[in-house]
Design an enzyme around this catalytic site. Structure first.
Site, PDB file in Angstrom:
ATOM      1  N   ASP A   1       0.803  -1.322   0.067  1.00 21.77           N
ATOM      2  CA  ASP A   1      -0.031  -0.051   0.042  1.00 21.77           C
ATOM      3  C   ASP A   1       0.785   1.275   0.060  1.00 21.77           C
ATOM      4  OD1 ASP A   1      -3.257  -0.049   0.859  1.00 21.77           O
ATOM      5  OD2 ASP A   1      -2.125   2.067   0.708  1.00 21.77           O
ATOM      6  N   ILE A   2       0.322   2.383  -0.044  1.00 24.23           N
ATOM      7  CA  ILE A   2       1.003   3.557  -0.290  1.00 24.23           C
ATOM      8  C   ILE A   2       1.344   3.920   1.419  1.00 24.23           C
ATOM      9  CG2 ILE A   2      -0.698   5.302  -0.164  1.00 24.23           C
ATOM     10  CD1 ILE A   2       0.868   6.738  -2.448  1.00 24.23           C
TER      11      ILE A   2
ATOM     12  N   TYR B   1     -15.408   9.142 -11.182  1.00 21.55           N
ATOM     13  CA  TYR B   1     -15.213   7.684 -10.422  1.00 21.55           C
ATOM     14  C   TYR B   1     -15.715   6.815 -11.578  1.00 21.55           C
ATOM     15  CZ  TYR B   1     -15.163   3.262  -7.876  1.00 21.55           C
ATOM     16  OH  TYR B   1     -14.994   2.122  -7.355  1.00 21.55           O
TER      17      TYR B   1
HETATM   18  N1  SER Z   1     -18.779   1.595  -3.508  1.00 19.16           N
HETATM   19  C1  SER Z   1     -18.109   2.186  -4.394  1.00 19.16           C
HETATM   20  C2  SER Z   1     -18.560   3.864  -4.085  1.00 19.16           C
HETATM   21  O1  SER Z   1     -19.516   4.120  -3.362  1.00 19.16           O
HETATM   22  C3  SER Z   1     -18.901   2.005  -5.753  1.00 19.16           C
HETATM   23  O2  SER Z   1     -17.923   0.964  -6.291  1.00 19.16           O
HETATM   24  O3  SER Z   1     -17.660   4.696  -4.609  1.00 19.16           O
END
Ligand code: SER
Length: 310
Positions: free
Chosen positions: A35-36, A142
């Site tokens: 991990d970082i 994301y």
């Molecule tokens: N559990 C993640 C999130 O809420 C979704 O991949 O960002």
């Protein structure tokens, strides 16, 4: 090449559990956790542990050569809620770490990759029960990074024969390590606060129904996919076990803690949740590598409350 495995993002919600399970299965020295940041959980230090920034190609290359790594699980990522606040940072971490492992596989320095995708690839125009294929137009930072990642995995698999496997994880419920910065994190906080305070204020509305899954099922699915001879490489599979809302969780907790009180005050994460489907279709995973979940909401609630009480 030795058959060692490297887990990037080993201190995270999924990483911690993956390390434990794989070390049990393969032996402690066969699984390198990284991990970082250094681990808080002593367990991670029971086998090899390396501090690595997954966006640093040369650091990765060094560790992979040193331990003679065969398989990499890339679990380092910035989740949806934090990514909305730091879009460029999210893009940098989520994409460059993926390019690094894909290129290492292309260069034949590793043989096999697991890369997690997410229900976040779906967007407001996706049907409420998302099929494996269809309209996939995310409107979150994301989600955009995960969709781009899916395309890159497919590209490297087709063009260069890279063995990369992927799952679109639902929101994951677990008790060992808290998640950070996700939209579905409420589903863990609700259990903790039910036990600690007897109440919880949800940042998602009562009826925000989303695909969710207990961690044991997610780990089972991951290992099953990685061991499958029939699964399609470079394909990010939908998997499902439950489709639930904060109100469903409230009800399920009340069955065990009758005085539990849940209130609702949606914040910016509501918009993210609203852009995701409430359920997914997972026939491909069922047919192509025998996927089948074990945990429903009732069983999840029992496991969560028992574990957190201990
Ligand atoms: N559990 C993640 C999130 O809420 C979704 O991949 O960002």
């Amino acid at each position: 090449m030795e058959d060692r495995t490297l887990i990037l993002g080993a201190c995270g919600q999924i990483g911690t559990e993956l390390v434990t399970r794989l070390r049990k299965q393969l032996g402690k020295d066969k699984v390198v956790a990284s991990d970082i940041r250094p681990p808080e959980d002593d367990k991670l230090g029971e086998g090899p542990f390396e501090i690595i920034d997954a966006t640093n190609y040369f650091a990765l290359e060094d560790v992979i050569a040193h331990y003679e790594i065969h398989t990499v699980y890339l679990m380092a990522a910035m989740l949806s809620a934090t990514a909305e606040k730091f879009p460029m940072k999210a893009w940098h971490l989520n994409m460059n770490s993926l390019f690094n492992v894909l290129n290492l596989a292309k260069e034949k320095k590793i043989e096999k990759i697991f890369w997690p995708s997410s229900i976040a690839v779906f967007g407001p125009d996706t049907p409420d029960t998302a099929p494996q294929q269809g309209i996939i137009e995310p409107n979150t930072v994301y989600g955009i990074s995960k969709l781009a990642g899916e395309h890159w995995c497919n590209y490297y698999s087709e063009k260069f024969g890279v063995d990369v496997r992927s799952i679109r994880y639902p929101g994951l419920i677990s008790w060992k390590t808290a998640p950070g910065g996700g939209t579905t994190d409420y589903a863990i906080a609700i259990y903790k606060e039910a036990l600690e305070k007897g109440s919880y204020q949800s940042y998602l509305s009562a009826n925000s129904t989303l695909p969710m899954m207990y961690m044991d099922d997610a780990i089972d699915a991951t290992l099953q996919l990685m061991n499958s001879d029939t699964a399609v490489r470079g394909k990010a599979y939908n998997i499902r076990s439950m489709s639930i809302s904060p109100a469903d969780m409230e009800q399920s907790i009340k069955e065990q803690i009758p005085d539990f009180k849940c209130t609702y005050k949606p914040d910016f994460r509501q918009k993210i949740a609203d852009s995701w489907p409430s359920d997914v279709e997972d026939q491909d995973a069922q047919i192509e590598w025998n996927w089948k979940p074990k945990f429903d909401l009732q069983k999840t609630t029992q496991e969560m409350l028992n574990a957190l009480r201990d």
